[in-house]
Design a protein around this motif. Structure first.
Motif, PDB file in Angstrom:
ATOM      1  N   ASN A  13      69.959  28.942  50.374  1.00  0.00           N
ATOM      2  CA  ASN A  13      69.819  29.773  49.181  1.00  0.00           C
ATOM      3  C   ASN A  13      70.192  31.213  49.539  1.00  0.00           C
ATOM      4  N   LEU A  15      72.091  35.028  47.789  1.00  0.00           N
ATOM      5  CA  LEU A  15      72.388  35.745  46.548  1.00  0.00           C
ATOM      6  C   LEU A  15      73.888  35.867  46.300  1.00  0.00           C
ATOM      7  N   GLY A  36      71.710  32.246  44.359  1.00  0.00           N
ATOM      8  CA  GLY A  36      70.700  33.007  43.657  1.00  0.00           C
ATOM      9  C   GLY A  36      71.270  34.061  42.717  1.00  0.00           C
ATOM     10  N   LEU A  38      69.710  36.713  39.891  1.00  0.00           N
ATOM     11  CA  LEU A  38      68.406  37.249  39.527  1.00  0.00           C
ATOM     12  C   LEU A  38      68.310  37.672  38.064  1.00  0.00           C
ATOM     13  N   SER A  64      70.791  29.171  41.323  1.00  0.00           N
ATOM     14  CA  SER A  64      69.340  29.286  41.415  1.00  0.00           C
ATOM     15  C   SER A  64      68.911  30.476  40.562  1.00  0.00           C
ATOM     16  N   GLY A  66      66.652  33.240  39.602  1.00  0.00           N
ATOM     17  CA  GLY A  66      65.619  33.932  40.365  1.00  0.00           C
ATOM     18  C   GLY A  66      64.848  34.975  39.593  1.00  0.00           C
ATOM     19  N   ASN A  91      63.384  29.407  40.531  1.00  0.00           N
ATOM     20  CA  ASN A  91      62.294  30.065  41.250  1.00  0.00           C
ATOM     21  C   ASN A  91      61.204  30.438  40.245  1.00  0.00           C
ATOM     22  N   LYS A 158      57.559  27.781  47.518  1.00  0.00           N
ATOM     23  CA  LYS A 158      58.304  28.954  47.974  1.00  0.00           C
ATOM     24  C   LYS A 158      57.301  29.840  48.699  1.00  0.00           C
ATOM     25  N   THR A 188      60.868  32.131  52.696  1.00  0.00           N
ATOM     26  CA  THR A 188      61.571  33.253  52.065  1.00  0.00           C
ATOM     27  C   THR A 188      60.983  34.589  52.496  1.00  0.00           C
ATOM     28  N   HIS A 214      65.727  30.761  52.174  1.00  0.00           N
ATOM     29  CA  HIS A 214      66.336  31.849  51.409  1.00  0.00           C
ATOM     30  C   HIS A 214      66.714  32.974  52.372  1.00  0.00           C
ATOM     31  N   TYR A 216      68.493  36.579  52.082  1.00  0.00           N
ATOM     32  CA  TYR A 216      68.974  37.495  51.051  1.00  0.00           C
ATOM     33  C   TYR A 216      69.552  38.808  51.580  1.00  0.00           C
TER      34      TYR A 216
END
Length: 244
Positions: A13, A15, A36, A38, A64, A66, A91, A158, A188, A214, A216
């Motif tokens: 996962n 972004l 991801g 958002l 995903s 988010g 999420n 998560k 995460t 995750h 990021y």
């Protein structure tokens, strides 16, 4: 359409903030990825829906939805966007998983239930919601939290924010409980190229069937504001190596 896992075990996962970047990441990971996007990046639900649909078409819906740095104030936006576009991964805060599952109206999207480290192995903090986070922490045994998450329709936990290796002992105990109770796990927070393998190996060794690490901010090009493709390649090679 269900989420893809490398060797039926790990889905990365990361972004993305551009369709081109998303397509490239999807190709590097051979589709074993949850990209991801958002909800915090959009002013309205409608804007998020319209934009995320562009990604869905280009990456086989490997997206995903988010919150945005675990921000619980976006919980309803996540639920409403997900109900409209039916992504492969969602999420969500601990207290809103049931609402989201019902609103989506399907068992297909892979939904996580966000819990936080408590500072004590064997226990997690479940008051990760918009209101509940402002009160005394609700610290419960991992087995109880897992049962509650499953009852609400979650596919995984998560575990956020891990702060890298700071909560590794807590992760180990949680992972063992997830394995015993047939629930996925998504470590995460603070994961980077240096600690990724240790964190992933810890969860694999515990026997968890579905793992979604995750990664990021640590792999984002600060100037371009995009996830670095070379770092994705490095992470995917690690995934392939440790899941042999």
């Amino acid at each position: 359409m269900t989420l893809n896992f490398y060797n039926d075990k790990v889905c990365l996962n990361v972004l993305t903030q551009s369709v081109e970047n998303a397509v490239q990441i999807n190709e590097i990971t051979e589709g074993n990825v949850a990209l991801g996007i958002l909800t915090a990046s959009y002013d309205t639900v409608e804007e998020a829906i319209d934009d995320m649909k562009r990604y869905q078409k280009e990456v086989d819906n490997n997206i995903s939805v988010g919150l945005g740095n675990g921000d619980p104030s976006n919980w309803k936006k996540v639920a409403e966007v997900s109900a409209a576009i039916k992504p492969k991964h969602i999420n969500q805060i601990f207290t809103a998983v049931g609402y989201t599952r019902a609103l989506v109206g399907s068992d297909e999207p892979f939904i996580n239930s966000m819990m936080s480290p408590s500072g004590k192995p064997g226990f997690v903090k479940i008051n990760t919601g918009e209101l509940s986070r402002n009160f005394e922490d609700a610290i419960v045994p991992v087995e109880t939290a897992i049962a509650m998450a499953k009852e609400s329709g979650a596919n995984s936990i998560k575990f956020f924010p891990m702060k890298g290796l700071k909560a590794i002992e807590e992760l180990k105990v949680l992972a063992e409980a997830c394995a015993e109770n047939d629930l996925g796990l998504e470590p995460t927070g603070g994961i980077n190229l240096n600690n990724f393998e240790e964190i992933l190996q810890t969860v694999i060794d515990a026997g968890v069937k579905k793992i979604i690490p995750h990664v990021y901010s640590s792999i984002i090009d600060k100037e371009a504001n995009l996830t670095k493709l070379e770092d994705v390649e490095t992470l995917y090679e690690i995934i392939k190596r440790v899941t042999k």
